[in-house]
Design an enzyme around this catalytic site. Sequence first.
Site, mmCIF file in Angstrom:
data_model
loop_
_atom_site.group_PDB
_atom_site.id
_atom_site.type_symbol
_atom_site.label_atom_id
_atom_site.label_comp_id
_atom_site.label_asym_id
_atom_site.label_seq_id
_atom_site.Cartn_x
_atom_site.Cartn_y
_atom_site.Cartn_z
ATOM 1 N N SER A 29 0.830 -1.200 0.000
ATOM 2 C CA SER A 29 0.000 0.000 0.000
ATOM 3 C C SER A 29 0.864 1.249 0.000
ATOM 4 O O SER A 29 2.070 1.199 0.239
ATOM 5 C CB SER A 29 -0.888 0.005 1.243
ATOM 6 O OG SER A 29 -0.088 0.306 2.372
ATOM 7 N N LYS A 30 0.205 2.364 -0.239
ATOM 8 C CA LYS A 30 0.877 3.653 -0.238
ATOM 9 C C LYS A 30 1.548 3.890 1.122
ATOM 10 O O LYS A 30 2.648 4.409 1.206
ATOM 11 C CB LYS A 30 -0.177 4.732 -0.509
ATOM 12 C CG LYS A 30 0.335 6.137 -0.448
ATOM 13 C CD LYS A 30 -0.757 7.081 -0.893
ATOM 14 C CE LYS A 30 -0.826 8.388 -0.162
ATOM 15 N NZ LYS A 30 0.122 8.700 0.854
ATOM 16 N N ARG A 31 0.865 3.469 2.171
ATOM 17 C CA ARG A 31 1.419 3.674 3.510
ATOM 18 C C ARG A 31 2.741 2.926 3.730
ATOM 19 O O ARG A 31 3.629 3.411 4.409
ATOM 20 C CB ARG A 31 0.396 3.295 4.586
ATOM 21 C CG ARG A 31 -0.134 4.528 5.303
ATOM 22 C CD ARG A 31 -1.249 4.204 6.246
ATOM 23 N NE ARG A 31 -2.454 3.783 5.522
ATOM 24 C CZ ARG A 31 -3.144 2.695 5.800
ATOM 25 N NH1 ARG A 31 -2.790 1.904 6.780
ATOM 26 N NH2 ARG A 31 -4.223 2.404 5.099
ATOM 27 N N GLY A 37 4.938 2.416 1.489
ATOM 28 C CA GLY A 37 5.925 3.238 0.805
ATOM 29 C C GLY A 37 6.363 4.393 1.694
ATOM 30 O O GLY A 37 7.554 4.653 1.857
ATOM 31 N N ASP A 38 5.388 5.090 2.302
ATOM 32 C CA ASP A 38 5.712 6.231 3.168
ATOM 33 C C ASP A 38 6.557 5.760 4.356
ATOM 34 O O ASP A 38 7.538 6.383 4.732
ATOM 35 C CB ASP A 38 4.425 6.878 3.709
ATOM 36 C CG ASP A 38 3.589 7.473 2.575
ATOM 37 O OD1 ASP A 38 4.161 7.698 1.494
ATOM 38 O OD2 ASP A 38 2.377 7.681 2.780
#
Length: 521
Positions: free
Chosen positions: A263-265, A267-268
């Site tokens: 998920s994008k999270r 990546g962050d």
Amino acid sequence: MRKVRVRFAPSPTGPLHIGGVRTALYNYLFARQNGGDMILRIEDTDQTRFVPGAEDYIIEALDWLGIKFDEGVHIGGNFGPYRQSDRKPMYRQYADQLIRDGWAYYAFDRPEALDAKRKEYESQKKTFQYDCNTRADMENSLALPADEVQRRLDSGEPYVVRFKFPENIDITVHDLIRGDVTMNSRLLDDKVLFKSDGMPTYHLANIVDDHLMEVSHVIRGEEWLPSAPLHVMLYKAFGWEDTMPQFAHLPLLLKPDGNGKLSKRDGDRLGFPVFPLDWHNPETGEISSGYRERGYLPEAVVNMLALLGWNPGNDQEILSMDELIKMFSIEHISKSGAKFNVEKAKWFNHEYLQKCPDEQLAEMFLPQLKEHGITIADDINFQLSTFNFQYVVKVCGMMKERISFPSELWDQTHYFFVAPTEYDPKAVAKRWKPGMTTHMAKVIEILNTVPFEYDAIHQALLEDYIKGNELNMGQIMNSLRLAVVGTTVGPDMLTLVMTIGKEETISRVQRAIDTLGEIDN
Ligand code: GLU
């Protein structure tokens, strides 16, 4: 044999996730390998989820990666339009056909009534599903008397059209990756096909378009496997079974630890991009970082993604787009999810940077040099600058094996452009020993007297002076490095001297003598 025609069919609901990029890539490889067509279709039937800019983003990202289309929303083609909202008037007749043939029905249930039903089921610890078991209790054209249905339609009461799954039949989806996947219709809900706003849903539009666009293979993410039985039934209901595309559902891209979908999270949290390009969220202003802006080369991203879920059947890892096109095969796609590996992504980029022509790297480096106040001569201002472009090219060529991203170039090469102003104290303590100013003065003398050539300096300094006098090689050469670089890193010392030049080397050595001075004892 039927012509291979595949499509990438994203919904413009935000930036394209790299999982989506991989789906596009596999479609592209398959199309090219089989001399087929690759189509870009925008699936924007859900207007509530439309995000401005997303379509352009998708097009730009795939173009950057070298995933090219033969037909699509941006280039047209014989099967257009390629944006579903532009095809809106086409779909109604297909919904009508299904109703007429008994494969679909009108449902008038208000959202509040459906909510109430869901709550009622929840209170009994059950889940409500609109299906063959419940449809008789709802407000639809199967349950209501015919004249009542007509009255409601005539009075313009809003309705949706739902698919009518036959009771208790086994539906088999033949998947090219997973084999036969069978599901019983009792488990499936009567999905909405056509909405009260006059738009089809994804399911109807997707099947109608795949049929009209003569799509031969549907290669898409595993998350669509649960919808596949409905899709197979729709082909049957329309009488299009003979030309039904073949299905291949790709494994998920997983988090680095393998626990769930990437998920994008993630990546962050772990500091890597999950989007191909930077994305500026038009609503929140938030920026999500992309591979391109992080300094990844498109070839590296393509290579990395190709191997996340597919393998060439041998242990070759570096594969160009052309090689991927030759070697790709659906049989070698794995069934299980592929774990994303950040270190591997960096490794691919490192490898591709090594293949990158030095001139191209130098171009990428120019903005950083400018940021640090280094002007590089071009035809117009060559008198104003110490360095020309060829010098930057040479430095990049010499130092690229130490970097994985162009952004690391300045850190690795700054001393080719600016003299050190400080000297690493630890290295000074270790290397700058008594007598060092004399040795460094000797270095200056050698540079001033012998021809400024690698071999000549090597002979005079390393052989005649240091070895000839049985001096400490490591100490003197590292002190020279300290003088030129400021620390004890960098390439071969004499290559460095030859690159920055005689005057610059002498001036740096003199400055080190003046700054560090002679050490007692
Ligand atoms: N519009 C769907 C998506 O966003 C397409 C799924 C499919 O390829 O059928 O992924």
